[in-house]
Design an enzyme around this catalytic site. Structure first.
Site, PDB file in Angstrom:
ATOM      1  N   ASP A 209       0.851  -1.198   0.000  1.00  0.00           N
ATOM      2  CA  ASP A 209       0.000   0.000   0.000  1.00  0.00           C
ATOM      3  C   ASP A 209       0.885   1.246   0.000  1.00  0.00           C
ATOM      4  OD1 ASP A 209       0.243   1.064   3.013  1.00  0.00           O
ATOM      5  OD2 ASP A 209       0.196  -1.121   3.033  1.00  0.00           O
ATOM      6  N   ASP A 211       0.669   3.618   2.399  1.00  0.00           N
ATOM      7  CA  ASP A 211       0.490   4.199   3.721  1.00  0.00           C
ATOM      8  C   ASP A 211      -0.661   5.217   3.636  1.00  0.00           C
ATOM      9  OD1 ASP A 211       1.624   3.843   6.391  1.00  0.00           O
ATOM     10  OD2 ASP A 211       2.115   5.962   6.297  1.00  0.00           O
TER      11      ASP A 211
END
Length: 289
Positions: A209, A211
């Site tokens: 991802d 973040d």
């Protein structure tokens, strides 16, 4: 000494494909129980030991992982090289979910973990200026490329305590002010302990991802992370499968990882705590006699 490859598997990585004569081996450690038994076998004639960092079934949080017991257990199994596989978030557009990063630096922001094997009665200081092994990291990068993985060589890993993900303010601080590249919860104090144990250590960070800093991706969504983890796990197993042939026979580490304790112990021999000396028989037996 023969090469023995130790793999610490993070979220989503719970096995090594093609391991011959696999056997779950329980290792007793004076630092408590490791996360789980170790899956020991051979791959291409090289002994390998796999330890699930969170335990089978994912029973340990990042803060409750018994890091000292895990490293001690691998050392007692004769491991010479440790490959850490872990999930992480990215602070860089070009480091996208599904990519791997061969980490070479850390900023340690953890605070609830035992970070050293040494202490009162047996004091030691090791250098972690370069906390990973360049030779081992380069081999991991080559293995990733051969497996068709988009891999980035070099990156700074921000180790947070967790288990919560970052706030947007924290994420922007780590990215814009501190210059970090990825963020995770488990490589510290693992890398420091591996250095104290005189083990070559490489960190393979699998991006799941962005973040919470990225304007186009919003907050971290655990559902999306799990989906990306599934794909990353298959890539990681492909990478691990080629390591024995790429590493070849065991040779002394050209960067000195296997002699990190040569000048590290400061406590005079006649002042050393006998219980500490016994406890550190595997970790520091080479220098303690």
């Amino acid at each position: 000494m023969d090469r023995v490859i130790g793999v610490i598997g993070g979220s989503g990585v719970y096995e090594i494909d093609g391991l011959q004569s696999p056997d779950w081996v329980t290792v007793d450690s004076p630092f408590g129980a490791p996360s789980d038994a170790c899956l020991v076998g051979h791959l291409d004639g090289v002994k390998m030991a796999f330890l699930p960092r969170h335990g089978r079934g994912h029973v340990h949080s990042p803060s409750s992982v018994p890091y000292r017991a895990n490293i001690d257990a691998l050392k007692r199994l004769g491991v010479t090289d440790v490959i850490s596989v872990s999930a992480c978030g990215s602070f860089r557009d070009q480091m996208a979910p599904g990519d791997f990063v061969i980490v070479d630096q850390f900023i340690d922001r953890t605070f609830a973990r035992e970070k050293s094997f040494f202490g009162p009665g047996l004091v030691a200081h090791v250098s972690v200026a370069h906390p990973t092994c360049p030779r081992l990291g380069a081999v991991c990068a080559r293995a990733a490329r051969e497996a068709g993985i988009n891999v980035h060589e070099g990156g700074t890993y921000l180790a947070m305590e967790g288990p919560q993900f970052s706030s947007q303010a924290e994420s922007r601080l780590y990215r814009e002010v501190w210059g970090c590249d990825v963020i995770g919860m488990t490589n510290m104090p693992e890398a420091k302990l591996a250095r104290e144990a005189e083990l070559c250590y490489a960190s393979v960070a699998m991006i799941t991802d962005y973040d919470s800093w990225h304007p186009d991706h919003g907050t971290v969504d655990i559902t999306d992370i799990i989906t990306t983890l599934t794909g990353n796990a298959g890539k990681a197993r492909a990478l691990l499968g080629s390591l024995p042939s790429l590493l070849g026979p065991h040779t002394p580490c050209p960067h000195g990882c296997d002699h990190a304790l040569d000048h590290a112990i400061l406590t005079a021999p006649d002042k050393r705590d006998p219980d500490m000396v016994a406890k550190l028989s595997a970790i520091a037996g080479r220098v303690l006699g």
